[in-house]
Motif scaffolding. Sequence first.
Motif, PDB file in Angstrom:
ATOM      1  N   SER A  27       1.168  -1.643  -0.118  1.00 12.86           N
ATOM      2  CA  SER A  27       0.216  -0.341  -0.050  1.00 12.86           C
ATOM      3  C   SER A  27       0.641   1.054   0.137  1.00 12.86           C
ATOM      4  O   SER A  27       1.674   1.493   0.516  1.00 12.86           O
TER       5      SER A  27
ATOM      6  N   GLU B  86      -1.924  -4.557  10.095  1.00 10.58           N
ATOM      7  CA  GLU B  86      -1.355  -4.417   9.569  1.00 10.58           C
ATOM      8  C   GLU B  86      -0.308  -6.273  10.531  1.00 10.58           C
ATOM      9  O   GLU B  86      -0.075  -6.917   9.722  1.00 10.58           O
TER      10      GLU B  86
ATOM     11  N   PRO C 215      -5.339  -0.495   1.846  1.00 13.80           N
ATOM     12  CA  PRO C 215      -4.563  -0.363   0.233  1.00 13.80           C
ATOM     13  C   PRO C 215      -5.250   0.308  -0.256  1.00 13.80           C
ATOM     14  O   PRO C 215      -4.124   0.435  -1.529  1.00 13.80           O
TER      15      PRO C 215
END
Length: 795
Positions: free
Chosen positions: A702, A736, A763
Motif C-alpha cells: 500500500s 497490518e 490498501p
Amino acid sequence: MRVSLNWLEEYIDLPTTDIDELTHAFDMLGHAVEEVEVFEADWTDVIIGRVLRVERHPNADNIRVTHVDIGDGEEHQIICGAWNFDEGAMVPVSIPGAVLPGGFEIGSRKIRGVVSHGMICSERELGLGEMHEGIMVLEDDAPIGEPFESILDLPDVVFDLEITSNRPDVMGMVGVARELAAWYDIPMRLPEVDLPTVAGTPGLQVTISAPDGCNRFVAREMRDVTIGPSPLWMTERLRKAGVRAISNIVDVSNYVMLETGHPMHAFDADAIAGEKLDVRWAVAGETLETLDGTVRQLGPEDLAIADDDGPTSLAAVMGGARSEVRDTTHRVIMEAASWNAPTVMYTSRRHDLRSEASARFERGVDPNLAPVANARACQLLLEVGGGTVLEDVIDVVANPVEPWQVDLHLRDVTRVLGDRFTQETCAGLLRRLQLEVVVGDDSLAVTVPTYRPDLTIGADLIEEIARLADFDTFEETVPTGPAGGLLVEQRRGRELRELLRGQGLMQAINLPFVSEEELAAFGENGAAGVVTVRNPLREDQAKLRQSVLPGLLRRVRENRNRGADGVALFETGRVFYARPWADDPRVPDQPMRLGVAVVGPFGSGVVGGRSAAADATTAMGIVSALADGLGVVIEREGAAAPGFHPTRTAALRIDGATIGYAGELHPDLAAAYEVGARVGIIEMDLAPLVVGRASVQMAAVSTFPHVDFDLSFEVALDTAGGDLAAATQSVSDLVERAVIFDDYREKDTELRAVAVRYRLRAPDRTLDADEIADVRARMIEVAAARGATLRGAQD
C-alpha cells in the motif's frame, strides 16, 4: 601392519625393491602406506667374537676380565660387568674406534687398574632392544670375525600398511605376499610345514558350549619343551614388526601371528584344572586375572575359556595368569581358534584391552587357517625350544565354513569398468588372486576361498579386477544418467544450518549414545521406548538418545572447561525410539531433531559494555530468526518439558501441532553438567521446519500512510500474550501487524500488564478517525471477552 621387505622376500621374488614403486603397488591394492622405515646398522666396527676366558677382576667384585677372539689372531682383553655368559659364548664386540648409536665412541681405557680394549655390547647399547641387564649372547654358529650386522638381515625396509577392516587375510606376511604376487603376476611360496610327531593322544578335553562365539578350536600338546630366549633371527623380525621379544614360546606365537595372520595362544598344560577346556559365556560375578596382572570382572556377555576352576582365558583377547607359560613349564598346549568377530570387538573394548590378536580376530580370521597356523607354531617351537609333539590333534568345529561361489557377468564388468575387459582378461586377473574361475558362455563362476570373507557379490569381484588392472590406467570419464539435485528437504535443511551459522552458532556432531541418567533427564517414552545398544563402546553410555541436548551440553561443558566464556552450538541429528520406523520397519524409529545450546555472552545486545548473557530470551530470538528465514509461522505458548526450566519454557507449534520446546535449561541440570551459567536451549523436530511449503504469494504494498497506536491490557498471569495479540489483530483486515513490546508484572499482584503496538493501513485510501476508532473499539471488546482489561479505561 608392519611389513619387512626382507621377510616378505621369503615368500616372493619381487621384481623391484624400489620404495616408491612398492608404495605405489600397495596403494593401488588398497593398502595405504602410512610410513616407511629404513633399518640400517647404526654403528661401526662391531665384530662377532668368541669369549676365550673369563677371569675375576683383581680390584673389583662386580666386573670381570674377559679375553675375546674376534678372528684377527689376537686375544682382546675387555672388562665386562655382565654375568649372563661364560667361556665359549659368541658375543658382539665393539673394538677401539667403533661408534655406537648416539655417537658413542669406543676406545681403550683403564678400569680399576686393568685396561679394557673395547666393549662387549648389550641390546640397548646397539639400539636393538631394551635389554641391558646382560650382554647379547649369540648363537654358537655365529661367524667369528664377521661384522655383527651380517647376521641381522640388514639393511631392511619396513612398510607400515593401513589394512581395512574387511581384509583379515592381509593381516599377515603371507597375505601381503599373496597380494603382491597377484599385482606383479609372480608365483609365491608358502611356509613349509614339516611337523615331526610322536605317537600319543593329548589328555586335554575341549568342548565348545558357546558355538555363537567360537567357530573352531584346534590344539596340540607338546612335551619336554625348554623355555628360553629366542634366536636372533626371530627376535629381529619381531623387533621390526614392533613386537618385543619375551621368550621362545611367546615369540613363536607372535611370529606365527605376524606370518599367517592367525593369533596363537599357549597354555601351561599342567595348570589346566581337570585337563578340560570349555569355551563358554562367563557367569555374572566370575573374575579372571589376565596376563597383565589385572583382575577383571566378567559377565554373561564375555566369552571365556574355562577349566574346572573357572575362566582361565579371555577368549581371543588375552590369556589368564593362572595358565600362562612359565620358565618351569615343560608341557604346553598350543591353541589356534576361530572366534566370532563382533564378540571379540565388544570384549576388547569393554575391558579396554586392544592387542595385535584382537585387531585380527575383530576382522574375522579364517576358521580353516587354524590347523595350518597351529602346525606352523609347533614346528617353530620344536626348532627353538625342543621337545616333542603328540601325533593326535584336537580339532573341534562348531561352525564349518566352506568356499562359496559368486557368479560374475561380463556385462556388469564392462558397465562399470569399460569395454577393455574380456571374459578371459577377467578370469586371468581373478586367478592371480588364487581364486578358482570357470568361464561360461557369458559369465564367470568364481569359487572364493574362506580367507576372503569380503568377496560375496559380483561387485566385489569387479573391484578385484579394477585393483589388479591398476586404477591409474583407467581413463577419466564423466558419469552419465539423469541430472541429480537436492530434494526440497535437503535444500531447506541447508538453509536452516546457514541461518543458524549466521546467528553465530557453530555446528556440533555427536555420537548418539547416552547414559541412563541423561535419558531420564530428557527422555520422553520411558524404559519401554528406549533402544539399548547390545555392544556399546562404553558401559555408561549404552542407550540411544531420545534428545540431542545431552551431547550438546557435554560439548558446552568441555568448551567452558577450556576457558571459553560464550559457547553457542547447534546439532541436527537422529533420536531413537523402540518402535518401527515408517521408512524401514526393521529398524527403530529415528526422526531428525534440531538442538541448540547457548551459554555466556551471545548476540548483539550489549549490557555493561559486553554482549548479554544467554538465557530463555536468547532461545526465543533464535526461534524467531529461524521462523523468519524459513518462512514458517512458529507459535509459542508457555509449557513444561523434561530438562527445561519450569517457568521459562515455551512449546513451539506449527499449524497447531507441537514440534518442540525452547527456553532455558533446568538449573539442576545446569549444575549437573557443570556449566556454571544459565543456558538457552531449543529442541525441535526437524521435519516440519524443512518440509516443502506452498510458494509465498506476494501482495501489493500500500502506498497510503499507516497509523500506529499502542494498547496496554491487564491480564491474568496464565494468559498468553501472543494469543491476546493474535485475537485483537484478527478483528479487521486493516490491522497490518500487532507486536508485544512490554510484558510486565507488578510486585505482589496477580495481574500482568501486556502492551501491544498495532499498525493499521488500508490498501486503497487514507484511514479516517472514525475507521481507526471503530477498529480500536473492537480490539478492546475482543480483549475483554478474553478477560483482558484496557489499562486506564474509565468504568
